[in-house]
Write an enzyme that holds these catalytic residues in place. Structure first.
Site, PDB file in Angstrom:
ATOM      1  N   GLY A   1      39.740  44.283  47.876  1.00  0.00           N
ATOM      2  CA  GLY A   1      40.599  44.478  46.716  1.00  0.00           C
ATOM      3  C   GLY A   1      41.888  43.690  46.818  1.00  0.00           C
ATOM      4  O   GLY A   1      42.550  43.424  45.809  1.00  0.00           O
TER       5      GLY A   1
ATOM      6  N   ARG B   1      47.118  43.379  30.506  1.00  0.00           N
ATOM      7  CA  ARG B   1      46.514  44.704  30.305  1.00  0.00           C
ATOM      8  C   ARG B   1      47.308  45.591  29.350  1.00  0.00           C
ATOM      9  O   ARG B   1      46.765  46.526  28.764  1.00  0.00           O
ATOM     10  CB  ARG B   1      46.338  45.417  31.647  1.00  0.00           C
ATOM     11  CG  ARG B   1      45.218  44.821  32.487  1.00  0.00           C
ATOM     12  CD  ARG B   1      45.010  45.598  33.770  1.00  0.00           C
ATOM     13  NE  ARG B   1      44.102  44.889  34.658  1.00  0.00           N
ATOM     14  CZ  ARG B   1      44.034  45.087  35.970  1.00  0.00           C
ATOM     15  NH1 ARG B   1      44.847  45.983  36.533  1.00  0.00           N
ATOM     16  NH2 ARG B   1      43.185  44.409  36.712  1.00  0.00           N
TER      17      ARG B   1
ATOM     18  N   ASN C   1      34.165  47.502  44.212  1.00  0.00           N
ATOM     19  CA  ASN C   1      35.385  46.973  43.611  1.00  0.00           C
ATOM     20  C   ASN C   1      35.300  45.515  43.189  1.00  0.00           C
ATOM     21  O   ASN C   1      35.979  45.104  42.242  1.00  0.00           O
ATOM     22  CB  ASN C   1      36.566  47.151  44.568  1.00  0.00           C
ATOM     23  CG  ASN C   1      36.342  46.494  45.909  1.00  0.00           C
ATOM     24  OD1 ASN C   1      35.430  46.868  46.644  1.00  0.00           O
ATOM     25  ND2 ASN C   1      37.152  45.514  46.250  1.00  0.00           N
TER      26      ASN C   1
ATOM     27  N   GLU D   1      49.741  49.934  42.586  1.00  0.00           N
ATOM     28  CA  GLU D   1      48.411  50.478  42.303  1.00  0.00           C
ATOM     29  C   GLU D   1      48.455  51.879  41.709  1.00  0.00           C
ATOM     30  O   GLU D   1      47.651  52.220  40.842  1.00  0.00           O
ATOM     31  CB  GLU D   1      47.598  50.485  43.601  1.00  0.00           C
ATOM     32  CG  GLU D   1      46.106  50.581  43.410  1.00  0.00           C
ATOM     33  CD  GLU D   1      45.472  49.292  42.935  1.00  0.00           C
ATOM     34  OE1 GLU D   1      44.260  49.304  42.675  1.00  0.00           O
ATOM     35  OE2 GLU D   1      46.187  48.271  42.807  1.00  0.00           O
TER      36      GLU D   1
ATOM     37  N   HIS E   1      35.528  51.096  46.524  1.00  0.00           N
ATOM     38  CA  HIS E   1      36.677  51.996  46.370  1.00  0.00           C
ATOM     39  C   HIS E   1      36.151  53.409  46.136  1.00  0.00           C
ATOM     40  O   HIS E   1      35.361  53.643  45.211  1.00  0.00           O
ATOM     41  CB  HIS E   1      37.535  51.567  45.180  1.00  0.00           C
ATOM     42  CG  HIS E   1      38.299  50.300  45.399  1.00  0.00           C
ATOM     43  ND1 HIS E   1      38.388  49.662  46.612  1.00  0.00           N
ATOM     44  CD2 HIS E   1      39.033  49.545  44.517  1.00  0.00           C
ATOM     45  CE1 HIS E   1      39.137  48.571  46.485  1.00  0.00           C
ATOM     46  NE2 HIS E   1      39.531  48.478  45.235  1.00  0.00           N
TER      47      HIS E   1
ATOM     48  N   CYS F   1      40.521  47.799  39.329  1.00  0.00           N
ATOM     49  CA  CYS F   1      39.230  48.051  39.980  1.00  0.00           C
ATOM     50  C   CYS F   1      39.084  49.490  40.458  1.00  0.00           C
ATOM     51  O   CYS F   1      37.987  50.055  40.402  1.00  0.00           O
ATOM     52  CB  CYS F   1      39.011  47.070  41.125  1.00  0.00           C
ATOM     53  SG  CYS F   1      40.365  46.985  42.313  1.00  0.00           S
TER      54      CYS F   1
ATOM     55  N   ASN G   1      45.961  21.775  44.376  1.00  0.00           N
ATOM     56  CA  ASN G   1      45.507  21.471  45.742  1.00  0.00           C
ATOM     57  C   ASN G   1      43.999  21.291  45.833  1.00  0.00           C
ATOM     58  O   ASN G   1      43.505  20.545  46.679  1.00  0.00           O
ATOM     59  CB  ASN G   1      45.937  22.579  46.705  1.00  0.00           C
ATOM     60  CG  ASN G   1      47.437  22.629  46.903  1.00  0.00           C
ATOM     61  OD1 ASN G   1      48.113  21.617  46.741  1.00  0.00           O
ATOM     62  ND2 ASN G   1      47.963  23.797  47.236  1.00  0.00           N
ATOM     63  N   SER G   2      43.274  22.012  44.971  1.00  0.00           N
ATOM     64  CA  SER G   2      41.807  21.929  44.993  1.00  0.00           C
ATOM     65  C   SER G   2      41.262  20.911  44.003  1.00  0.00           C
ATOM     66  O   SER G   2      40.098  20.500  44.107  1.00  0.00           O
ATOM     67  CB  SER G   2      41.202  23.304  44.680  1.00  0.00           C
ATOM     68  OG  SER G   2      41.537  24.249  45.677  1.00  0.00           O
TER      69      SER G   2
ATOM     70  N   LYS H   1      49.224  51.790  37.955  1.00  0.00           N
ATOM     71  CA  LYS H   1      48.037  51.328  37.216  1.00  0.00           C
ATOM     72  C   LYS H   1      47.002  52.442  37.122  1.00  0.00           C
ATOM     73  O   LYS H   1      46.412  52.680  36.063  1.00  0.00           O
ATOM     74  CB  LYS H   1      47.414  50.108  37.916  1.00  0.00           C
ATOM     75  CG  LYS H   1      48.279  48.870  37.925  1.00  0.00           C
ATOM     76  CD  LYS H   1      47.622  47.781  38.764  1.00  0.00           C
ATOM     77  CE  LYS H   1      48.515  46.569  38.934  1.00  0.00           C
ATOM     78  NZ  LYS H   1      47.910  45.563  39.850  1.00  0.00           N
TER      79      LYS H   1
ATOM     80  N   VAL I   1      37.552  36.534  44.027  1.00  0.00           N
ATOM     81  CA  VAL I   1      36.941  36.976  42.773  1.00  0.00           C
ATOM     82  C   VAL I   1      36.267  35.795  42.081  1.00  0.00           C
ATOM     83  O   VAL I   1      35.165  35.931  41.531  1.00  0.00           O
ATOM     84  CB  VAL I   1      37.983  37.643  41.852  1.00  0.00           C
ATOM     85  CG1 VAL I   1      37.368  37.989  40.503  1.00  0.00           C
ATOM     86  CG2 VAL I   1      38.540  38.909  42.505  1.00  0.00           C
TER      87      VAL I   1
END
Length: 361
Positions: A188, A118, A336, A210, A251, A158, A40-41, A213, A16
């Site tokens: 997803g 959310r 999605n 899912e 989706h 999504c 790590n990055s 949600k 994402v």
């Protein structure tokens, strides 16, 4: 717009986060000036950090390749050089809640792709065409957090984008019962077929968390703002099944619905064709011109053919017909990772900018 707002991406190396980077390339209002990820990055250029992990079609945008990735946990350091952030991190729920609130308390608006906030009562969960008015709860949230400028706004799940907009256009007919089965792409889960070869020639009839949600989040989106909180509505009654299918993106939902005031098929089609919202009214850069597109063909919408409609920001609907148990049934489709994830979050940021909630520091 004379000067673009400086956008940060926290969780910028995941799928994402990569989609945010891609969508914000040449955006007319926003420019990516900061990227943060795990320790790590941190310290690597973005190009180095995603080497061998770039999951999207097309190359890494040139404008971000040399940005040095910061440690997302160094909140003050990341926040000082951006006007707002998009957040798409892979952490435990309580860790995400704490991290996003920490960013908001620095005076930095947070547009979150994560599910952690959310159900926080004063955090708006927004589909911009459906419930833009919920952003007014931000005033109460800022007061709670002790900040004049920072806040958190979140994007919903999504999969619900494939059917909630179509139902929203019909709300005045009072939908009473909804049955929705969603057939969800592997992106997803943040994966492609290289990561997840087990999905080839396979269907998995379970996606953790899912279904809850998909049944509950629409009720919050259709809820009301009362005393600085969003109170969910109690109807319609929604039941779902959520299934993972071997598709890269998109989706698809099959939906059955009964109404208190049953409309005609012609009335439904007219509502879908005419429906537009605040993003269309404001002419936001990422807003689809036609939010809901209906296909007359019996074999549409198809995931591969139709997921990219309106740049992936539109919703496709088809196969509307009367049903023997419910009043009507139809099929819906949304992209999605565009409408459902990064693109939807960018559209929320555009709405918040246009309504005066995001400004230059």
């Amino acid at each position: 717009m004379a000067q673009k707002l400086r956008a940060g991406i926290v969780g910028g190396t995941g799928m994402v986060g990569q989609r945010f980077v891609q969508l914000l390339e040449n955006h007319p209002w926003f420019e990516v000036t900061g990227i943060a990820a795990s320790a790590n990055s941190a310290g690597k250029t973005y190009e180095e950090a995603v080497q061998g992990r770039w999951k999207l079609e097309g190359d890494i945008p040139e404008g971000v390749k040399k940005i040095v990735v910061q440690d997302a946990s160094e909140v003050e350091k990341v926040a000082k050089d951006v006007d707002f952030i998009f957040c798409a991190v892979d952490m435990k729920k309580n860790e995400i809640q704490a991290l996003e609130e920490a960013y908001a308390k620095t005076g930095t608006p947070v547009i979150s792709n994560n599910s952690a906030h959310r159900w926080t009562p004063d955090v708006p969960m927004v589909i911009p065409e459906v419930n833009p008015g919920h952003i007014e709860v931000i005033a109460a949230q800022r007061k709670r957090l002790g900040t004049e400028r920072g806040f958190i706004a979140v994007k919903p799940n999504c999969s619900i984008q494939s059917y909630v907009p179509a139902l929203h256009a019909l709300l005045d007919f009072k939908p009473r019962q909804v049955v929705a089965s969603t057939y969800q792409a592997i992106s997803g889960a943040g994966k492609n077929f290289t990561d997840w070869p087990e999905m080839l020639d396979n269907v998995i009839p379970y996606i953790g968390g899912e279904e809850e949600k998909s049944e509950q989040e629409p009720l919050r989106i259709w809820g009301s703002v009362e005393n600085g909180q969003i109170i969910k509505t109690e109807s319609p009654l929604i039941t779902t099944q959520c299934i993972r299918v071997p598709v890269t993106d998109g989706h698809l939902a099959t939906v059955f619905v009964s109404f208190d005031n049953k409309p005609s098929k012609e009335e439904i089609l007219a509502r879908w064709k005419q429906f537009s919202g605040r993003p269309q009214e404001l002419g936001l850069p990422s807003a689809p011109k036609q939010f809901i597109t209906y296909f007359e063909e019996d074999n549409r919408p198809q995931t591969k053919l139709d997921r990219d409609i309106e740049g992936g920001m539109g919703v496709s609907v088809g196969r509307l017909r009367e049903d023997s148990l419910y009043d009507f049934k139809f099929v819906g489709l949304s992209h999605n990772t565009l409408r459902g994830a990064a693109g939807g979050a960018v559209l929320i940021a555009e709405l918040l900018k246009a309504e005066g909630y995001i400004q230059s520091k």
